[in-house]
Design a protein around this motif. Sequence first.
Motif, short mmCIF file in Angstrom:
data_model
loop_
_atom_site.label_atom_id
_atom_site.label_comp_id
_atom_site.label_asym_id
_atom_site.label_seq_id
_atom_site.Cartn_x
_atom_site.Cartn_y
_atom_site.Cartn_z
N ASN A 1 0.80 -1.22 0.00
CA ASN A 1 0.00 0.00 0.00
C ASN A 1 0.84 1.28 0.00
O ASN A 1 0.31 2.37 0.21
CB ASN A 1 -0.98 0.01 1.17
CG ASN A 1 -0.30 -0.10 2.53
OD1 ASN A 1 0.91 0.07 2.63
ND2 ASN A 1 -1.08 -0.41 3.55
N PRO B 1 -0.36 5.09 -13.75
CA PRO B 1 -1.51 5.81 -13.18
C PRO B 1 -2.12 5.09 -11.98
O PRO B 1 -2.54 5.74 -11.02
CB PRO B 1 -2.48 5.89 -14.36
CG PRO B 1 -1.59 5.89 -15.56
CD PRO B 1 -0.48 4.94 -15.21
N GLU B 2 -2.17 3.76 -12.03
CA GLU B 2 -2.70 3.00 -10.88
C GLU B 2 -1.75 3.09 -9.69
O GLU B 2 -2.17 3.35 -8.56
CB GLU B 2 -2.92 1.54 -11.28
CG GLU B 2 -3.38 0.66 -10.12
CD GLU B 2 -3.58 -0.79 -10.52
OE1 GLU B 2 -3.56 -1.66 -9.61
OE2 GLU B 2 -3.75 -1.06 -11.73
N ARG C 1 -1.37 6.36 -7.43
CA ARG C 1 -2.35 6.69 -6.40
C ARG C 1 -1.87 6.30 -5.00
O ARG C 1 -2.41 6.76 -4.00
CB ARG C 1 -3.67 6.00 -6.70
CG ARG C 1 -4.41 6.57 -7.91
CD ARG C 1 -5.84 6.10 -7.96
NE ARG C 1 -5.94 4.74 -8.45
CZ ARG C 1 -6.15 4.43 -9.72
NH1 ARG C 1 -6.27 5.38 -10.64
NH2 ARG C 1 -6.25 3.17 -10.11
N LEU C 2 -0.84 5.42 -4.93
CA LEU C 2 -0.34 4.98 -3.64
C LEU C 2 0.56 6.04 -3.01
O LEU C 2 1.21 6.80 -3.72
CB LEU C 2 0.47 3.68 -3.81
CG LEU C 2 -0.28 2.46 -4.33
CD1 LEU C 2 0.70 1.31 -4.53
CD2 LEU C 2 -1.40 2.06 -3.38
N ARG D 1 5.42 14.71 -7.77
CA ARG D 1 4.14 15.35 -8.10
C ARG D 1 4.07 15.65 -9.59
O ARG D 1 3.03 15.44 -10.23
CB ARG D 1 3.97 16.64 -7.30
CG ARG D 1 3.74 16.44 -5.81
CD ARG D 1 3.38 17.75 -5.10
NE ARG D 1 3.44 17.57 -3.66
CZ ARG D 1 4.49 17.85 -2.91
NH1 ARG D 1 5.59 18.34 -3.48
NH2 ARG D 1 4.46 17.65 -1.62
N ARG E 1 0.19 11.00 -6.54
CA ARG E 1 -0.87 11.70 -5.83
C ARG E 1 -0.49 12.03 -4.38
O ARG E 1 -0.96 13.02 -3.84
CB ARG E 1 -2.13 10.83 -5.81
CG ARG E 1 -2.61 10.38 -7.17
CD ARG E 1 -3.38 11.46 -7.90
NE ARG E 1 -3.96 10.96 -9.14
CZ ARG E 1 -5.13 10.32 -9.21
NH1 ARG E 1 -5.83 10.10 -8.11
NH2 ARG E 1 -5.57 9.90 -10.38
N GLN E 2 0.33 11.16 -3.76
CA GLN E 2 0.59 11.33 -2.33
C GLN E 2 2.08 11.19 -2.00
O GLN E 2 2.48 10.29 -1.27
CB GLN E 2 -0.17 10.28 -1.52
CG GLN E 2 -1.67 10.25 -1.72
CD GLN E 2 -2.30 9.15 -0.90
OE1 GLN E 2 -2.31 9.16 0.34
NE2 GLN E 2 -2.84 8.15 -1.59
#
Length: 260
Positions: free
Chosen positions: A189, A211-212, A215-216, A230, A235-236
């Motif tokens: 994760n 892209p998948e 998101r992690l 970024r 995303r994070q």
Amino acid sequence: MTGWRLLLTRPAAENAALSTALAAAGVFSSSLPLLEIEALAPTPEQRALLADLGRYNALIVVSKPAARLGLELIQQVWPQPPAGQCWFSVGAGTAQLLDAYLTPHGLAACYPASGDDSEALLALPQLRQALAGAAPRVLILRGEGGRELLAETLRERGVMVDYLQLYRRVLPSYPADALLQRVRGEQLNALLVSSAQGLEHLCQLAGDAWPELARLPLLVPSPRVAELARAAGARQPIDCRGVHAAAVLTALGASPAPTL
């Protein structure tokens, strides 16, 4: 903290050491090295730099591979360090390797107490002091590319900077879907990269799956790599200010583990 399940992408030996420390804190990790160190053959230019090592006010060693490979070459020419020279490293682990050479001569490498990055090193008062004289010179031991901010900032301060390039970092060979299958198969994760080049290799290996994976949460070593992450679509990004165990565990403890 036990909800975290990390993918470690540092070189294999460094992944192993980090994994042991994480496991002791109850954090699961999986190793998929995305950086492999390939030593460069010595060149006449390298030998000339080493012969004139004493002309530098300071040596800056940016990584453990640079310390290992650099010391192998330096000790062939300089059984003991040149007098009056200051040694710096980006992190404590690199400093420990350097001190095996320096300590018998009453010296020690200086490194930032917090933050394994160029910004933290540049802020060290000891570095400014070492370069306070007329026409200061610095030799940076590194791999091919990287740490450009360090040299650029020093040159802006009026410092003459040379490089001793000792290795290149290559992406090991993996099947195209290795990264996505590892993350899915082990229900990971979060991802961790240790450098801008590590991030580049992560995106390269991810390919169409980026892209998948973007998101992690992505643990990174510095604000600069966070910005690059970024820009690449992460995303994070989580800036750990280093990727040693203490820094990673502190960052993990400050955020709840995501659920997949």
